[in-house]
Design a protein around this motif. Sequence first.
Motif, short mmCIF file in Angstrom:
data_model
loop_
_atom_site.label_atom_id
_atom_site.label_comp_id
_atom_site.label_asym_id
_atom_site.label_seq_id
_atom_site.Cartn_x
_atom_site.Cartn_y
_atom_site.Cartn_z
N ASN A 1 -42.18 2.09 10.92
CA ASN A 1 -42.82 0.78 11.12
C ASN A 1 -43.34 0.67 12.55
O ASN A 1 -43.22 1.61 13.34
CB ASN A 1 -41.86 -0.36 10.77
CG ASN A 1 -40.63 -0.39 11.67
OD1 ASN A 1 -40.56 0.28 12.70
ND2 ASN A 1 -39.64 -1.19 11.28
N THR A 2 -43.94 -0.47 12.88
CA THR A 2 -44.55 -0.63 14.19
C THR A 2 -43.53 -0.49 15.32
O THR A 2 -43.82 0.12 16.36
CB THR A 2 -45.25 -1.99 14.29
OG1 THR A 2 -46.21 -2.10 13.26
CG2 THR A 2 -45.96 -2.16 15.62
N LYS B 1 -35.40 7.41 19.86
CA LYS B 1 -34.05 6.85 19.89
C LYS B 1 -33.87 5.84 18.75
O LYS B 1 -33.41 4.70 18.95
CB LYS B 1 -33.75 6.20 21.24
CG LYS B 1 -33.80 7.20 22.40
CD LYS B 1 -33.50 6.52 23.74
CE LYS B 1 -33.56 7.53 24.88
NZ LYS B 1 -33.29 6.90 26.21
N LEU B 2 -34.29 6.27 17.55
CA LEU B 2 -34.24 5.42 16.37
C LEU B 2 -32.83 5.39 15.79
O LEU B 2 -32.12 6.39 15.80
CB LEU B 2 -35.24 5.92 15.32
CG LEU B 2 -36.68 6.15 15.80
CD1 LEU B 2 -37.54 6.67 14.66
CD2 LEU B 2 -37.26 4.86 16.37
N ASP B 3 -32.44 4.24 15.25
CA ASP B 3 -31.10 4.10 14.68
C ASP B 3 -30.93 4.94 13.42
O ASP B 3 -29.83 5.44 13.14
CB ASP B 3 -30.82 2.63 14.36
CG ASP B 3 -30.75 1.77 15.60
OD1 ASP B 3 -30.42 2.31 16.68
OD2 ASP B 3 -31.05 0.56 15.50
N HIS B 4 -32.02 5.09 12.65
CA HIS B 4 -31.94 5.83 11.39
C HIS B 4 -33.10 6.82 11.30
O HIS B 4 -34.19 6.55 11.82
CB HIS B 4 -31.98 4.87 10.20
CG HIS B 4 -30.93 3.80 10.25
ND1 HIS B 4 -29.61 4.05 9.97
CD2 HIS B 4 -31.02 2.47 10.55
CE1 HIS B 4 -28.91 2.93 10.11
NE2 HIS B 4 -29.75 1.95 10.46
N PRO B 5 -32.90 7.94 10.63
CA PRO B 5 -34.01 8.89 10.46
C PRO B 5 -35.08 8.31 9.53
O PRO B 5 -34.75 7.72 8.50
CB PRO B 5 -33.34 10.12 9.84
CG PRO B 5 -32.12 9.58 9.16
CD PRO B 5 -31.66 8.44 10.01
N PRO B 6 -36.36 8.44 9.89
CA PRO B 6 -37.42 7.94 9.01
C PRO B 6 -37.47 8.71 7.69
O PRO B 6 -37.01 9.86 7.61
CB PRO B 6 -38.70 8.18 9.83
CG PRO B 6 -38.24 8.41 11.23
CD PRO B 6 -36.89 9.02 11.13
N LYS C 1 -41.55 2.87 19.79
CA LYS C 1 -40.44 3.57 20.43
C LYS C 1 -40.74 5.06 20.59
O LYS C 1 -40.39 5.68 21.60
CB LYS C 1 -39.15 3.36 19.62
CG LYS C 1 -38.57 1.96 19.74
CD LYS C 1 -37.29 1.82 18.93
CE LYS C 1 -36.70 0.43 19.10
NZ LYS C 1 -35.47 0.25 18.28
N VAL C 2 -41.39 5.65 19.58
CA VAL C 2 -41.76 7.07 19.67
C VAL C 2 -42.76 7.27 20.81
O VAL C 2 -42.64 8.20 21.61
CB VAL C 2 -42.34 7.57 18.34
CG1 VAL C 2 -42.98 8.94 18.50
CG2 VAL C 2 -41.26 7.62 17.27
N LEU C 3 -43.76 6.39 20.89
CA LEU C 3 -44.77 6.50 21.96
C LEU C 3 -44.13 6.29 23.33
O LEU C 3 -44.47 6.99 24.29
CB LEU C 3 -45.89 5.49 21.73
CG LEU C 3 -46.77 5.74 20.49
CD1 LEU C 3 -47.76 4.61 20.30
CD2 LEU C 3 -47.50 7.08 20.61
N GLN C 4 -43.21 5.34 23.43
CA GLN C 4 -42.51 5.11 24.70
C GLN C 4 -41.66 6.31 25.08
O GLN C 4 -41.56 6.69 26.25
CB GLN C 4 -41.65 3.85 24.59
CG GLN C 4 -42.45 2.56 24.52
CD GLN C 4 -41.61 1.37 24.08
OE1 GLN C 4 -40.40 1.48 23.90
NE2 GLN C 4 -42.25 0.23 23.91
N GLY C 5 -41.04 6.93 24.05
CA GLY C 5 -40.24 8.12 24.29
C GLY C 5 -41.07 9.26 24.82
O GLY C 5 -40.65 9.99 25.74
N LEU C 6 -42.27 9.44 24.26
CA LEU C 6 -43.17 10.50 24.74
C LEU C 6 -43.60 10.22 26.18
O LEU C 6 -43.70 11.14 27.00
CB LEU C 6 -44.39 10.59 23.83
CG LEU C 6 -44.15 11.17 22.43
CD1 LEU C 6 -45.41 11.02 21.56
CD2 LEU C 6 -43.74 12.64 22.51
N THR C 7 -43.85 8.95 26.49
CA THR C 7 -44.24 8.59 27.85
C THR C 7 -43.10 8.89 28.83
O THR C 7 -43.33 9.41 29.93
CB THR C 7 -44.59 7.09 27.92
OG1 THR C 7 -45.70 6.82 27.06
CG2 THR C 7 -44.97 6.68 29.34
#
Length: 351
Positions: free
Chosen positions: A164-165, A140-145, A170-176
């Motif tokens: 960034n960290t 749920k990132l505001d901008h594409p990496p 957020k990616v790890l939390q999203g997977l969880t």
Amino acid sequence: MDFLLDACEGLVVNAISIPEDDALISPADINRWRSLFGFTASEAEKEIRDWRSNLGRERLTRFAWEAVKSSAKGFDKESYEYALGNQRLPLASAAKNRQSGLKDAKRDRITTIATSKNIRFLLKLEGEIPTVAAAQAIGKLDHPPLEYEGEDEDGVRTEFCIVNTDAKNKVLQGLTALKSAAQPLFIRLPEAEKDLSPICRFPTLGIDTTMPQHRVGNKERPAPGQDEYPVWYFFYGTLADKDILGRLLQRPDGIDQAALRPAYVLGGKLATLEKYRALVHAYGSKEEPVAGSAFLVQTREEEDALRHYETELYVVVRCLIYISSGSSRSGDAGKEGKHLEVNGLTFLGAA
């Protein structure tokens, strides 16, 4: 951004060659690191994972390990490399230091465990995160990496993105949240950390920003800001060489010597950290000027190249730069004569 992506090539080649089971951390590994370094189980797992993700880490040859392992009681090759790379004491030595009233071991542990939202990573795009769009959606990132494609020596192409960290978490939390068992590969970029507080002067060369006299007013904004460009930098080593700087920043016409202005800073001193000369805080010491050069960094991309060049052995800190208004040569600036005072940044040895 080409210079940053070029600098990632070696990391990408190593990352592609990592076996799938390399991310597995055994209970024996965790127990060993707990015993050696005093970590909790979760801290040990995090440190092992971060260490393995740091593809810029120094590694011992098998011959070197065979030569020292008999005297490295309790260590395996990986934990010994970690101890060397992070100057970590075994737990017994740390306990001895605490008994004698020293706090260095505890401070070192806190420093090692601490993370910054501005540390950046390469995220390998595969499995449940095959694209930049997937990474953005899951986290749920505001901008594409930023996306990057590399290839190994056999021509096998692999895609990555840079996060960034904060985005990593957020990616790890999203997977969880998706109840996914995926363990994406994050590779820390070996670059100088930059994490400038927007509400206080931390970090600033030679200043304890917790002291009342160094606090900022209600309407005062610490300068420079985290994303402020152009920004003045103070160089005191190889970066003060116009040829090195020109190649690093990939300026088509090079760097004119006049762009490197003679300057000095106060509140610091030069010290030898491992085999390098680095600027460090000079708390409680007599203020002596450290001479060097001031240079105006134009963009974030140029700053990224400088941070990558200095590696994680350094951190970016604020400083007051005194720029000579005379005709003295770069590196010869001193307190004598007229100077222009500017708020800028410099690289501090991460001791």
